[in-house]
Design a protein around this motif. Sequence first.
Motif, short mmCIF file in Angstrom:
data_model
loop_
_atom_site.label_atom_id
_atom_site.label_comp_id
_atom_site.label_asym_id
_atom_site.label_seq_id
_atom_site.Cartn_x
_atom_site.Cartn_y
_atom_site.Cartn_z
N HIS A 1 0.93 -1.26 0.07
CA HIS A 1 -0.02 0.08 0.03
C HIS A 1 0.76 1.21 0.03
O HIS A 1 0.31 2.43 -0.19
CB HIS A 1 -0.82 -0.01 1.23
N SER B 1 -4.99 10.32 6.37
CA SER B 1 -4.98 9.46 5.44
C SER B 1 -4.92 8.15 6.01
O SER B 1 -4.29 8.18 6.97
CB SER B 1 -4.08 9.50 4.22
N ASP B 2 -5.60 7.11 5.38
CA ASP B 2 -5.22 5.73 5.90
C ASP B 2 -5.59 5.38 7.53
O ASP B 2 -5.09 4.31 8.04
CB ASP B 2 -3.77 5.46 5.64
N GLY C 1 -2.16 5.00 9.94
CA GLY C 1 -2.41 6.32 9.14
C GLY C 1 -2.42 7.54 10.06
O GLY C 1 -1.56 7.55 10.99
N ARG D 1 -5.84 5.61 -1.51
CA ARG D 1 -5.86 6.12 -0.25
C ARG D 1 -7.44 6.92 0.10
O ARG D 1 -7.75 7.34 -0.90
CB ARG D 1 -4.82 7.09 0.26
#
Length: 528
Positions: free
Chosen positions: A72, A219-220, A334, A504
């Motif tokens: 990822h 994010s994430d 994240g 994402r």
Amino acid sequence: MMSTDVIIVGSGIAALQLARQLQEHLNVIIITKNKVKDSNSYLAQGGIAAPIGILDKIELHTRDTMTAGCNHQSIEVVKNVIRDGKRIIEYLINDGAPFDRKADGDLALGMEGAHSIARILHSGGDQTGKYIVDYLLDSLTGKVRFVQEEMVCELLRNERGHCCGVKTMKSDGSIHHYFAPHVVLSTGGAGSIYSLSSNAPSVTGDGMALAFLAGAALSDMEFIQFHPTLLSLGTTSGGLVSEAVRGEGALLINDRGERIMEGVHPQLELAPRHIVAEKINSERNEGKTVYLDITPVKEFKTKFPSITKMCETHHVSLSDGKIPVTPGCHFTMGGVVTDEEGKTTVNGLYAIGEVACTGLHGANRLASNSLLEGLVFGERLAHHLITAKKNAASFTAAYHVSKSRGTAPEITFDPAELKERMMTDVGIIRNEQSLTNHLNWLKAQYLPYNADLDRLSQDEIQTYLMWVVSMMITQSALLRTESRGGHIRSDYPAENNTDWFKRRILLINENHQLKVVHDEQHKIEIYA
């Protein structure tokens, strides 16, 4: 009111590395809501991963990191961090950092899950965090000022939207302001918003929530790493049992004496953490007790003094060679979106360490990469700030902070309830029903994103910020309809590389509303 060159919020390894690099060039204030050593870094039992062994290579460490993170990540980000980390660790070794050595004087390199070669440096056996934090603290001079037991409750922005300082609150409710052209979040992750966690109790995602409220992109947030082996005390946990124990040969068995990782993964006990955690969780859900069989580990008490002390404190006997274990929240992959120097989407605001989402960890962090990340980004950000000194006179004129004030939120729920709900509904295994249940509960609290926190207590502010982080994690987990790394959904049990590979989920505070978007639908601008 006080002004300085750089404000660092938090006091873990990333913060201290940054301060160490800055102290001869800029004035630094480190602000922490508890004591300086109340951090995940100080508690870290595991070590620091770096490709310094004779047979090890940057490319090999990069491959292991990418594999653990389910690809990822950006391979360039990973490779560059490991390259810089190798150099920094070699410098620290030459500088006399207290890394453990074998009888012949060579560095003692350990093995941990998802690593293909022994590359983990430790200090004091299972006390790496303590030793390295003390080492960094000892290197600081009087040019670094510490402000302890003040909770940052707001990131201040000027009329141009630039972050220009922080507002803090003491336990007596008094409000204080600190201003600087550079504000750095180094507040750690959000592990303690779960009821079972290896994290320090104070690590509840403050920095992530504050950054979101100030307009930074995150994010994430759906990718939460659950460490497989916390000391199990029935319905609670006594603390972390380091993965290094399995690296030394300990086995995972159930109360029938069966090795539970056989047939699950080729690396058995040293499989990636989300795989081991999921297997232990399934055994426990079937009513079985899971143990670490430490009988294969020679001189356990000598190698793992802090784990030994923890077991003794909780009256867990080591004489029969079994430590009861349970998974618990350990790491937040994240966080605040940054570039490779630590800059965020808000001018003047930076993030380093676990609070940041740098692109290194992907969907699941490789063991012992977190302390390495802190050292690397602390150094990188220091280099950026030293070369980007701003004119103090022009900055002074920017102290006029503008913010539309909301109303004071009413906190009507117990944070312990939020933690239990997070563990039950947004825990190791999720599904649409459980996530929706928790999201509805969160929405029913009727808390705004433009709240005026000045009239709340420290505890109430922390609870409010926990609610913000819980919203971000839950909404992200609901949107990602696949299982990948630390995000496991029973209703979408496989990776979906058609719809989700390298995609994402971004979280943005837009007009005091949480906006969830895909990265290709929203251009993220990192400020220079």
